[in-house]
Write an enzyme that holds these catalytic residues in place. Structure first.
Site, PDB file in Angstrom:
ATOM      1  N   ASP A 194     -58.018 -38.960  20.072  1.00 43.80           N
ATOM      2  CA  ASP A 194     -57.580 -40.425  19.544  1.00 43.80           C
ATOM      3  C   ASP A 194     -58.125 -40.881  18.197  1.00 43.80           C
ATOM      4  O   ASP A 194     -57.822 -42.043  17.754  1.00 43.80           O
ATOM      5  CB  ASP A 194     -57.881 -41.704  20.593  1.00 43.80           C
ATOM      6  CG  ASP A 194     -56.800 -42.471  20.630  1.00 43.80           C
ATOM      7  OD1 ASP A 194     -55.943 -42.568  20.068  1.00 43.80           O
ATOM      8  OD2 ASP A 194     -57.170 -43.657  21.413  1.00 43.80           O
ATOM      9  N   LYS A 199     -52.026 -44.575  31.468  1.00 41.95           N
ATOM     10  CA  LYS A 199     -52.437 -43.230  31.145  1.00 41.95           C
ATOM     11  C   LYS A 199     -52.727 -42.298  31.999  1.00 41.95           C
ATOM     12  O   LYS A 199     -52.433 -41.090  31.915  1.00 41.95           O
ATOM     13  CB  LYS A 199     -53.654 -43.167  29.834  1.00 41.95           C
ATOM     14  CG  LYS A 199     -53.382 -43.964  28.513  1.00 41.95           C
ATOM     15  CD  LYS A 199     -54.605 -44.271  27.751  1.00 41.95           C
ATOM     16  CE  LYS A 199     -54.134 -45.212  26.438  1.00 41.95           C
ATOM     17  NZ  LYS A 199     -55.305 -45.577  25.503  1.00 41.95           N
ATOM     18  N   GLN A 248     -61.845 -46.109  25.450  1.00 43.50           N
ATOM     19  CA  GLN A 248     -60.516 -47.162  25.216  1.00 43.50           C
ATOM     20  C   GLN A 248     -61.363 -48.288  24.720  1.00 43.50           C
ATOM     21  O   GLN A 248     -62.539 -48.675  25.036  1.00 43.50           O
ATOM     22  CB  GLN A 248     -60.384 -47.432  26.792  1.00 43.50           C
ATOM     23  CG  GLN A 248     -59.029 -48.365  26.968  1.00 43.50           C
ATOM     24  CD  GLN A 248     -57.731 -47.990  26.366  1.00 43.50           C
ATOM     25  OE1 GLN A 248     -57.470 -46.647  26.548  1.00 43.50           O
ATOM     26  NE2 GLN A 248     -57.207 -48.708  25.858  1.00 43.50           N
TER      27      GLN A 248
HETATM   28  N1  GUN Z   1     -57.061 -50.049  22.641  1.00 42.90           N
HETATM   29  C1  GUN Z   1     -55.800 -50.610  22.746  1.00 42.90           C
HETATM   30  N2  GUN Z   1     -55.116 -49.658  22.119  1.00 42.90           N
HETATM   31  C2  GUN Z   1     -55.903 -48.507  22.151  1.00 42.90           C
HETATM   32  C3  GUN Z   1     -55.642 -47.026  21.661  1.00 42.90           C
HETATM   33  O1  GUN Z   1     -54.456 -46.735  20.991  1.00 42.90           O
HETATM   34  N3  GUN Z   1     -56.757 -46.145  21.811  1.00 42.90           N
HETATM   35  C4  GUN Z   1     -57.909 -46.481  22.390  1.00 42.90           C
HETATM   36  N4  GUN Z   1     -58.827 -45.557  22.238  1.00 42.90           N
HETATM   37  N5  GUN Z   1     -58.240 -47.848  22.681  1.00 42.90           N
HETATM   38  C5  GUN Z   1     -57.129 -48.706  22.419  1.00 42.90           C
END
Ligand code: GUN
Length: 253
Positions: free
Chosen positions: A84, A15, A59
């Protein structure tokens, strides 16, 4: 990022790299698994108020110890910066068909469904609701970040959706009915050849290893996404699209 999780660290590295490539400043803040929830919430509150910050994500997963407090922590994110869709308010809006942000993975999956050429009978588009009624969609995995919001979003678009999980009794009896099968359980190899019908379109959300026995299922499927290289990269792009969307809203208001 809360606690040590190798997969999470790897995802955040990707990311960060892609953010920098498209001109988004990325800052990682790490908290130990023993830290007090109050400390994380305090940091989120500062980030909420900082006008230079347009998007905030936690995350997932949380360390086990912090799971009972996870809703409180995620709920501290300003919904306008919740790129998200982790907050209860944005999840609720999505459930009611008024989503502000789709969870990045859901947005990535929607991009796959809309842009790839399925067999003509399966072709779907969010502009023509009638086309959604042609296909039966089965989702395996009911997480708050993928399975549940995806099921709600597709249902709001007019699709008929069956939501299963990895321990659904006689799972194959559901998966065999699917024209579009989306698996997001994190159980490697859960979806085997005999569990799908010929011509199915399969989207594998498993990571770092796929949920689908790719080598075998690929022979029956009309369309299938690999792991790695399928949903994962689209999730990263989708997250950054949400960041641009959040930034645009701030600029316009
Ligand atoms: N952990 C694994 N995939 C994701 C995701 O798409 N977003 C977040 N915030 N955590 C994750």
């Amino acid at each position: 990022l809360v606690g040590k999780d190798r997969a999470s660290e790897l995802y955040l590295k990707i990311k960060e790299k892609v953010s920098n490539r498209v001109g988004i400043d990325f800052e990682k803040r790490e908290f130990s698994q023993n830290c007090l929830p109050r400390k994380i919430i305090e940091f989120i509150s500062f980030a909420n108020k900082d006008p230079r910050i347009v998007g905030i994500i936690v995350q997932l997963p949380f360390p086990k110890k912090l799971l009972p407090r996870s809703l409180e922590i995620l709920g501290a994110i300003d919904p306008a910066k919740d790129v998200d869709c982790l907050t209860p308010i944005n999840f609720g809006l999505l459930a009611m068909g008024k989503s502000r942000f789709l969870p990045a993975t859901v947005r990535g999956i929607m991009a796959i469904i809309k842009n790839f050429k399925f067999q003509s009978a399966l072709r779907v588009s969010n502009r023509r609701m009638a086309e959604w009624t042609n296909s039966k969609i089965v989702i395996v995995g009911g997480s708050n970040i993928v399975g549940k919001p995806l099921a709600l979003h597709l249902s709001n678009l007019g699709a008929t959706v069956t939501l299963c999980h990895s321990r659904t009794k006689d799972l194959a009896s559901f998966t065999r009915t699917a024209d579009i099968l989306i698996s997001a359980t994190g159980v490697p190899g859960l979806i085997r050849e005999e569990m799908v019908k010929k011509g199915v379109a399969v989207i594998d959300v498993g990571s770092p290893r796929g949920d689908v026995d790719f080598e075998k299922v690929v022979k029956k499927a009309s369309f299938i996404t690999p792991v790695p290289g399928g949903v994962g990269p689209l999730t990263v792009v989708s997250l950054l699209e949400n960041v641009f969307k959040a930034a645009k809203k701030i600029t316009n208001s």
